[in-house]
Scaffold this motif. Structure first.
Motif, PDB file in Angstrom:
ATOM      1  N   PHE A 106      -3.963  60.858  15.258  1.00 27.66           N
ATOM      2  CA  PHE A 106      -2.648  60.678  14.623  1.00 27.66           C
ATOM      3  C   PHE A 106      -1.884  61.998  14.669  1.00 27.66           C
ATOM      4  O   PHE A 106      -1.721  62.686  13.693  1.00 27.66           O
ATOM      5  N   ARG A 107      -1.436  62.341  15.871  1.00 26.45           N
ATOM      6  CA  ARG A 107      -0.794  63.628  16.093  1.00 26.45           C
ATOM      7  C   ARG A 107       0.696  63.462  16.163  1.00 26.45           C
ATOM      8  O   ARG A 107       1.200  62.409  16.512  1.00 26.45           O
ATOM      9  N   HIS A 108       1.358  64.556  15.923  1.00 32.74           N
ATOM     10  CA  HIS A 108       2.807  64.544  16.063  1.00 32.74           C
ATOM     11  C   HIS A 108       3.188  65.515  17.173  1.00 32.74           C
ATOM     12  O   HIS A 108       3.555  65.127  18.260  1.00 32.74           O
ATOM     13  N   ASP A 109       2.973  66.782  16.942  1.00 31.92           N
ATOM     14  CA  ASP A 109       3.357  67.774  17.947  1.00 31.92           C
ATOM     15  C   ASP A 109       2.198  68.740  18.209  1.00 31.92           C
ATOM     16  O   ASP A 109       2.428  69.891  18.567  1.00 31.92           O
ATOM     17  N   ASP A 110       0.949  68.269  17.990  1.00 34.03           N
ATOM     18  CA  ASP A 110      -0.233  69.107  18.196  1.00 34.03           C
ATOM     19  C   ASP A 110      -0.231  70.347  17.291  1.00 34.03           C
ATOM     20  O   ASP A 110      -0.867  71.348  17.614  1.00 34.03           O
ATOM     21  N   GLY A 111       0.484  70.283  16.185  1.00 33.95           N
ATOM     22  CA  GLY A 111       0.509  71.439  15.289  1.00 33.95           C
ATOM     23  C   GLY A 111       1.300  72.606  15.844  1.00 33.95           C
ATOM     24  O   GLY A 111       1.224  73.713  15.326  1.00 33.95           O
ATOM     25  N   GLY A 112       2.056  72.371  16.904  1.00 39.52           N
ATOM     26  CA  GLY A 112       2.814  73.447  17.543  1.00 39.52           C
ATOM     27  C   GLY A 112       3.780  74.127  16.577  1.00 39.52           C
ATOM     28  O   GLY A 112       3.870  75.355  16.530  1.00 39.52           O
ATOM     29  N   ALA A 113       4.478  73.310  15.779  1.00 39.32           N
ATOM     30  CA  ALA A 113       5.452  73.868  14.832  1.00 39.32           C
ATOM     31  C   ALA A 113       4.737  74.738  13.803  1.00 39.32           C
ATOM     32  O   ALA A 113       5.197  75.834  13.465  1.00 39.32           O
ATOM     33  N   MET A 114       3.567  74.261  13.338  1.00 36.22           N
ATOM     34  CA  MET A 114       2.822  75.031  12.333  1.00 36.22           C
ATOM     35  C   MET A 114       2.341  76.362  12.922  1.00 36.22           C
ATOM     36  O   MET A 114       2.452  77.403  12.279  1.00 36.22           O
ATOM     37  N   LEU A 115       1.815  76.317  14.156  1.00 37.44           N
ATOM     38  CA  LEU A 115       1.330  77.557  14.776  1.00 37.44           C
ATOM     39  C   LEU A 115       2.482  78.547  14.974  1.00 37.44           C
ATOM     40  O   LEU A 115       2.321  79.743  14.739  1.00 37.44           O
ATOM     41  N   ARG A 116       3.633  78.037  15.386  1.00 36.44           N
ATOM     42  CA  ARG A 116       4.811  78.911  15.541  1.00 36.44           C
ATOM     43  C   ARG A 116       5.202  79.517  14.196  1.00 36.44           C
ATOM     44  O   ARG A 116       5.445  80.710  14.098  1.00 36.44           O
ATOM     45  N   ASP A 117       5.218  78.694  13.148  1.00 41.97           N
ATOM     46  CA  ASP A 117       5.580  79.194  11.816  1.00 41.97           C
ATOM     47  C   ASP A 117       4.582  80.241  11.333  1.00 41.97           C
ATOM     48  O   ASP A 117       4.941  81.177  10.627  1.00 41.97           O
ATOM     49  N   LEU A 118       3.317  80.059  11.711  1.00 42.15           N
ATOM     50  CA  LEU A 118       2.287  81.020  11.311  1.00 42.15           C
ATOM     51  C   LEU A 118       2.396  82.325  12.110  1.00 42.15           C
ATOM     52  O   LEU A 118       1.857  83.356  11.705  1.00 42.15           O
ATOM     53  N   GLY A 119       3.054  82.236  13.274  1.00 47.30           N
ATOM     54  CA  GLY A 119       3.215  83.415  14.125  1.00 47.30           C
ATOM     55  C   GLY A 119       2.057  83.600  15.087  1.00 47.30           C
ATOM     56  O   GLY A 119       1.691  84.726  15.415  1.00 47.30           O
ATOM     57  N   THR A 120       1.467  82.490  15.541  1.00 51.00           N
ATOM     58  CA  THR A 120       0.358  82.609  16.492  1.00 51.00           C
ATOM     59  C   THR A 120       0.495  81.529  17.567  1.00 51.00           C
ATOM     60  O   THR A 120       1.500  80.827  17.630  1.00 51.00           O
ATOM     61  N   ASP A 121      -0.512  81.428  18.424  1.00 47.78           N
ATOM     62  CA  ASP A 121      -0.480  80.419  19.474  1.00 47.78           C
ATOM     63  C   ASP A 121      -1.890  79.852  19.682  1.00 47.78           C
ATOM     64  O   ASP A 121      -2.861  80.360  19.120  1.00 47.78           O
ATOM     65  N   ILE A 122      -1.958  78.833  20.523  1.00 48.53           N
ATOM     66  CA  ILE A 122      -3.175  78.026  20.613  1.00 48.53           C
ATOM     67  C   ILE A 122      -4.372  78.800  21.165  1.00 48.53           C
ATOM     68  O   ILE A 122      -5.524  78.448  20.903  1.00 48.53           O
ATOM     69  N   SER A 123      -4.143  79.904  21.895  1.00 48.60           N
ATOM     70  CA  SER A 123      -5.278  80.629  22.488  1.00 48.60           C
ATOM     71  C   SER A 123      -6.142  81.316  21.428  1.00 48.60           C
ATOM     72  O   SER A 123      -7.268  81.700  21.692  1.00 48.60           O
ATOM     73  N   ARG A 124      -5.605  81.487  20.211  1.00 48.49           N
ATOM     74  CA  ARG A 124      -6.364  82.153  19.154  1.00 48.49           C
ATOM     75  C   ARG A 124      -7.035  81.170  18.190  1.00 48.49           C
ATOM     76  O   ARG A 124      -7.692  81.583  17.230  1.00 48.49           O
ATOM     77  N   VAL A 125      -6.867  79.888  18.449  1.00 45.05           N
ATOM     78  CA  VAL A 125      -7.237  78.873  17.466  1.00 45.05           C
ATOM     79  C   VAL A 125      -8.628  78.304  17.713  1.00 45.05           C
ATOM     80  O   VAL A 125      -8.999  78.022  18.849  1.00 45.05           O
ATOM     81  N   LEU A 126      -9.402  78.164  16.646  1.00 43.11           N
ATOM     82  CA  LEU A 126     -10.672  77.429  16.689  1.00 43.11           C
ATOM     83  C   LEU A 126     -10.647  76.385  15.568  1.00 43.11           C
ATOM     84  O   LEU A 126      -9.913  76.544  14.591  1.00 43.11           O
ATOM     85  N   HIS A 127     -11.469  75.354  15.740  1.00 45.37           N
ATOM     86  CA  HIS A 127     -11.543  74.313  14.716  1.00 45.37           C
ATOM     87  C   HIS A 127     -12.695  74.673  13.773  1.00 45.37           C
ATOM     88  O   HIS A 127     -13.840  74.747  14.203  1.00 45.37           O
ATOM     89  N   GLY A 128     -12.381  74.910  12.517  1.00 45.17           N
ATOM     90  CA  GLY A 128     -13.407  75.356  11.573  1.00 45.17           C
ATOM     91  C   GLY A 128     -14.102  74.219  10.852  1.00 45.17           C
ATOM     92  O   GLY A 128     -15.340  74.173  10.788  1.00 45.17           O
ATOM     93  N   GLU A 129     -13.306  73.322  10.305  1.00 42.45           N
ATOM     94  CA  GLU A 129     -13.861  72.198   9.538  1.00 42.45           C
ATOM     95  C   GLU A 129     -12.967  70.985   9.727  1.00 42.45           C
ATOM     96  O   GLU A 129     -11.781  71.116  10.066  1.00 42.45           O
ATOM     97  N   GLN A 130     -13.541  69.811   9.462  1.00 41.30           N
ATOM     98  CA  GLN A 130     -12.746  68.578   9.505  1.00 41.30           C
ATOM     99  C   GLN A 130     -13.330  67.574   8.539  1.00 41.30           C
ATOM    100  O   GLN A 130     -14.553  67.435   8.449  1.00 41.30           O
ATOM    101  N   GLU A 131     -12.442  66.889   7.825  1.00 45.94           N
ATOM    102  CA  GLU A 131     -12.906  65.855   6.893  1.00 45.94           C
ATOM    103  C   GLU A 131     -11.976  64.647   6.927  1.00 45.94           C
ATOM    104  O   GLU A 131     -10.761  64.801   7.023  1.00 45.94           O
ATOM    105  N   PHE A 132     -12.585  63.475   6.853  1.00 48.35           N
ATOM    106  CA  PHE A 132     -11.817  62.235   6.757  1.00 48.35           C
ATOM    107  C   PHE A 132     -12.259  61.479   5.516  1.00 48.35           C
ATOM    108  O   PHE A 132     -13.462  61.359   5.261  1.00 48.35           O
ATOM    109  N   GLU A 133     -11.285  60.983   4.788  1.00 48.24           N
ATOM    110  CA  GLU A 133     -11.567  60.035   3.727  1.00 48.24           C
ATOM    111  C   GLU A 133     -10.958  58.723   4.198  1.00 48.24           C
ATOM    112  O   GLU A 133      -9.756  58.673   4.521  1.00 48.24           O
TER     113      GLU A 133
END
Lengths: 144, 149
Positions: free
Chosen positions: B64-91
């Motif tokens: 259930f994606r919208h923009d792959d979190g691109g807007a959030m990464l830009r707002d944070l001031g980083t890009d996808i090459s620095r990103v790792l997936h730490g945790e995930q939870e579904f209810e």
């Protein structure tokens, strides 16, 4: 029938989730998972991008390993029974790695019509290193 | 030199988006995992089941994606090459079925920094609430993104 799932009464604390062995991981599966999930991060596809990002080589989506663990859970509990599933990605899964998914029943509880089983779950590689660790809650049907 | 991330992103809500669950996408997702479970793959088995249709595997809501979190990464001031997936939870409050339309409301619940064995890192906790057309909750999705600073 393999996919019939199980009843609440047939589960005991300490029971093991039937281990599910996945892999060896191949690039084509990472490409396929990218398409299916919408996660096109080149770090899972392009060795040069992965090297330049300081990761050495491509590695599997954490979500692919979580998907494997979800398969082990639904194989064991039945489809549609998982109501909470949370994990931490503890180590990277690389090409050619084998991922074994399993878990253990930690507790059982019943309240009204809800019969819940809490599990700890994990996936480990061929060297026995845990790559994913987490918890799951499944709601099982009762014979009562 | 470590990068600085913008911690003001904590608490920020991102625009809600609508997704419709596609039958073929459920099957494709199960196949990509290598899960042959007929409740995810076989229309006839789904139709005869207690849910009356196929149901999605437990991690399907990650699609259930919208923009792959691109807007959030830009707002944070980083890009996808620095990103790792730490945790995930579904209810999951009920199984996800083909043809259903949901509203997804993402927000950044937390941003914090920690130094681990591989150096300084930022942790971004994103929570998405998924509701159906009658505003009933279907799922919550909580992901922790790790940014190598």
């Amino acid at each position: 029938m393999k996919y019939a799932g199980r009843y609440f009464e047939d589960v005991q604390v300490g029971d093991e989730v039937t281990p599910l062995v996945k892999g060896p991981i191949q690039q084509i599966q990472l490409t396929r998972y990218a398409g299916a999930s919408g996660d096109f991060n080149p770090i899972h596809q392009d060795p040069e991008f992965a090297r330049n990002a300081g990761m050495g080589d491509v590695f599997a989506h954490g979500m692919l390993s979580m998907g494997f663990l979800g398969q082990a859970l639904t194989d064991w509990a039945g489809a549609g029974r998982v109501c909470r599933f949370g994990v931490r990605f503890a180590a990277l899964v690389r090409l050619k790695d084998t991922v074994t998914c399993t878990g253990r029943v930690v507790s059982k509880s019943s309240k009204d019509d809800a019969h819940l089983v809490e599990l700890e779950v994990w996936a480990q590689n061929q060297r026995g290193e845990k790559v994913v660790t987490g918890k799951a809650t499944v709601a099982l049907p009762s014979r009562a | 030199m470590p990068i600085q991330i913008n911690k003001d992103v904590k608490g920020r809500e991102y625009p809600p988006y609508v997704i419709t669950v596609e039958r073929g996408k459920i099957k494709e997702f199960a196949r990509a995992i290598g899960d042959p479970n007929p409740f995810h793959q076989d229309d006839a088995v789904g139709a005869a089941s207690e849910w009356g249709d196929l149901i999605a595997p437990p991690t399907f809501a990650i699609t259930f994606r919208h923009d792959d979190g691109g807007a959030m990464l830009r707002d944070l001031g980083t890009d996808i090459s620095r990103v790792l997936h730490g945790e995930q939870e579904f209810e999951l409050f009920r199984p996800i079925k083909p043809g259903e339309t949901y509203l997804c409301r993402p927000r950044v619940a937390d941003v914090y920094e920690k130094t681990g064995k591989s150096g300084p890192m930022a942790f971004v906790v994103r929570e998405t609430v998924v509701t159906d057309r009658s505003n009933e909750i279907v799922a919550t999705i909580r992901g922790v993104t790790v940014i190598r600073l």
